[in-house]
Scaffold this motif. Structure first.
Motif, PDB file in Angstrom:
ATOM      1  N   LEU A 105      34.240  30.410  31.878  1.00  0.00           N
ATOM      2  CA  LEU A 105      35.323  30.314  33.171  1.00  0.00           C
ATOM      3  C   LEU A 105      35.565  31.659  33.655  1.00  0.00           C
ATOM      4  CD1 LEU A 105      37.832  28.045  31.289  1.00  0.00           C
ATOM      5  CD2 LEU A 105      36.599  27.357  33.166  1.00  0.00           C
ATOM      6  N   ASP A 106      34.529  32.451  33.640  1.00  0.00           N
ATOM      7  CA  ASP A 106      34.681  33.927  34.103  1.00  0.00           C
ATOM      8  C   ASP A 106      35.750  34.569  33.531  1.00  0.00           C
ATOM      9  OD1 ASP A 106      32.584  33.736  35.961  1.00  0.00           O
ATOM     10  OD2 ASP A 106      33.957  32.973  37.280  1.00  0.00           O
ATOM     11  N   PHE A 107      35.865  34.482  32.001  1.00  0.00           N
ATOM     12  CA  PHE A 107      36.883  35.205  31.310  1.00  0.00           C
ATOM     13  C   PHE A 107      36.248  36.625  31.199  1.00  0.00           C
ATOM     14  CE2 PHE A 107      38.808  31.396  28.604  1.00  0.00           C
ATOM     15  CZ  PHE A 107      39.528  31.178  29.566  1.00  0.00           C
ATOM     16  N   ASP A 108      35.110  36.821  31.206  1.00  0.00           N
ATOM     17  CA  ASP A 108      34.436  38.272  31.263  1.00  0.00           C
ATOM     18  C   ASP A 108      35.070  39.355  32.361  1.00  0.00           C
ATOM     19  OD1 ASP A 108      32.873  36.739  32.735  1.00  0.00           O
ATOM     20  OD2 ASP A 108      30.990  37.679  32.395  1.00  0.00           O
ATOM     21  N   LYS A 109      35.308  38.627  33.438  1.00  0.00           N
ATOM     22  CA  LYS A 109      35.935  39.306  34.682  1.00  0.00           C
ATOM     23  C   LYS A 109      37.368  39.423  34.682  1.00  0.00           C
ATOM     24  CE  LYS A 109      31.869  38.179  37.310  1.00  0.00           C
ATOM     25  NZ  LYS A 109      31.381  36.765  37.155  1.00  0.00           N
ATOM     26  N   ARG A 110      37.915  38.179  34.396  1.00  0.00           N
ATOM     27  CA  ARG A 110      39.611  38.380  34.462  1.00  0.00           C
ATOM     28  C   ARG A 110      40.031  36.954  33.736  1.00  0.00           C
ATOM     29  NH1 ARG A 110      43.116  40.453  38.716  1.00  0.00           N
ATOM     30  NH2 ARG A 110      45.225  40.127  37.688  1.00  0.00           N
ATOM     31  N   MET A 111      41.033  36.902  32.961  1.00  0.00           N
ATOM     32  CA  MET A 111      41.718  35.829  32.349  1.00  0.00           C
ATOM     33  C   MET A 111      43.167  35.607  33.090  1.00  0.00           C
ATOM     34  SD  MET A 111      41.190  35.826  28.228  1.00  0.00           S
ATOM     35  CE  MET A 111      42.029  34.256  28.115  1.00  0.00           C
ATOM     36  N   LEU A 112      43.529  34.394  33.535  1.00  0.00           N
ATOM     37  CA  LEU A 112      44.713  34.197  34.204  1.00  0.00           C
ATOM     38  C   LEU A 112      45.537  33.420  33.295  1.00  0.00           C
ATOM     39  CD1 LEU A 112      43.329  33.251  37.650  1.00  0.00           C
ATOM     40  CD2 LEU A 112      44.232  35.324  36.915  1.00  0.00           C
ATOM     41  N   VAL A 113      45.068  32.994  32.340  1.00  0.00           N
ATOM     42  CA  VAL A 113      46.095  32.116  31.142  1.00  0.00           C
ATOM     43  C   VAL A 113      45.748  32.723  30.017  1.00  0.00           C
ATOM     44  CG1 VAL A 113      46.465  29.830  30.328  1.00  0.00           C
ATOM     45  CG2 VAL A 113      45.908  29.891  32.519  1.00  0.00           C
ATOM     46  N   TYR A 114      46.868  33.245  29.343  1.00  0.00           N
ATOM     47  CA  TYR A 114      46.944  33.881  28.076  1.00  0.00           C
ATOM     48  C   TYR A 114      48.252  34.107  27.468  1.00  0.00           C
ATOM     49  CZ  TYR A 114      47.750  38.287  30.869  1.00  0.00           C
ATOM     50  OH  TYR A 114      48.170  38.927  31.913  1.00  0.00           O
ATOM     51  N   HIS A 115      48.436  34.242  26.409  1.00  0.00           N
ATOM     52  CA  HIS A 115      49.920  34.774  25.744  1.00  0.00           C
ATOM     53  C   HIS A 115      50.482  35.997  26.333  1.00  0.00           C
ATOM     54  CE1 HIS A 115      49.457  31.233  23.210  1.00  0.00           C
ATOM     55  NE2 HIS A 115      48.320  31.594  22.833  1.00  0.00           N
TER      56      HIS A 115
END
Length: 186
Positions: A89-99
């Motif tokens: 989910l392209d988490f290596d570029k940017r995460m939009l959903v996190y704590h």
């Protein structure tokens, strides 16, 4: 069963004690010993010693890497991401959903104390200690405060296996539990 009971009642009229009476007396003594203030406090102290001894032998869980990495990238690049999981989910570029609160606090801890998994784990133990302090204040606030009830309740909370495991993991569950109890307390 009624015939057996009548036989025991007949024996009791002669001055002998029935096995049920003796068993009841043994169970009552065991119950009073186990629920006494000194015994419960002793169990609590023994558990705390065992718990703190176990902290040196714990390994870092997989989720702790991810939360730590999210905090690290937030601090260094201002963007939350996970480079250890490329292609998801392209988490290596940017995460939009996190704590968010948890990751922001983690970034603050890294900025203050440096990068170490055990420093991040210590934050969770501090939050857990705050919860136990709030738990004590909650009991003292009650009209019918009883120290034995507090110690017994604390022993149940402390010895729950999931609490033992989660209390020294850099995961948001303990913080969420503490914030939830804090919102109930005030």
């Amino acid at each position: 069963l009624s015939q057996r009971k009548r036989n025991y009642d007949r024996i009791n009229t002669r001055g002998l004690k029935s096995p049920f009476f003796i068993l009841e007396k043994i169970i009552c003594k065991a119950y009073h010993f186990i629920t006494s203030k000194n015994t419960i406090t002793g169990f609590l102290i023994l558990f705390c010693i065992t718990f703190f001894y176990s902290l040196w032998h714990r390994y870092v869980q997989s989720d702790e890497y991810w939360f730590g990495e999210q905090a690290y990238w937030l601090l260094n690049e201002g963007v939350v991401k996970i480079k250890s999981m490329p292609g998801i989910l392209d988490f290596d570029k940017r995460m939009l959903v996190y704590h968010q609160l948890f990751v922001f606090i983690g970034a603050g801890i890294i900025k203050l104390f440096g990068w170490s998994a055990y420093i991040l784990k210590t934050f969770t133990i501090v939050i857990y200690s705050i919860f136990l302090t709030l738990f004590l204040f909650y009991f003292k606030k009650q009209k019918e405060y009883n120290y034995s009830y507090f110690v017994a309740s604390s022993l149940l909370i402390l010895t729950c296996p999931i609490m033992v495991m989660q209390s020294f993991m850099f995961r948001p569950e303990i913080m969420v539990m503490t914030l939830g109890f804090l919102s109930y307390f005030f």
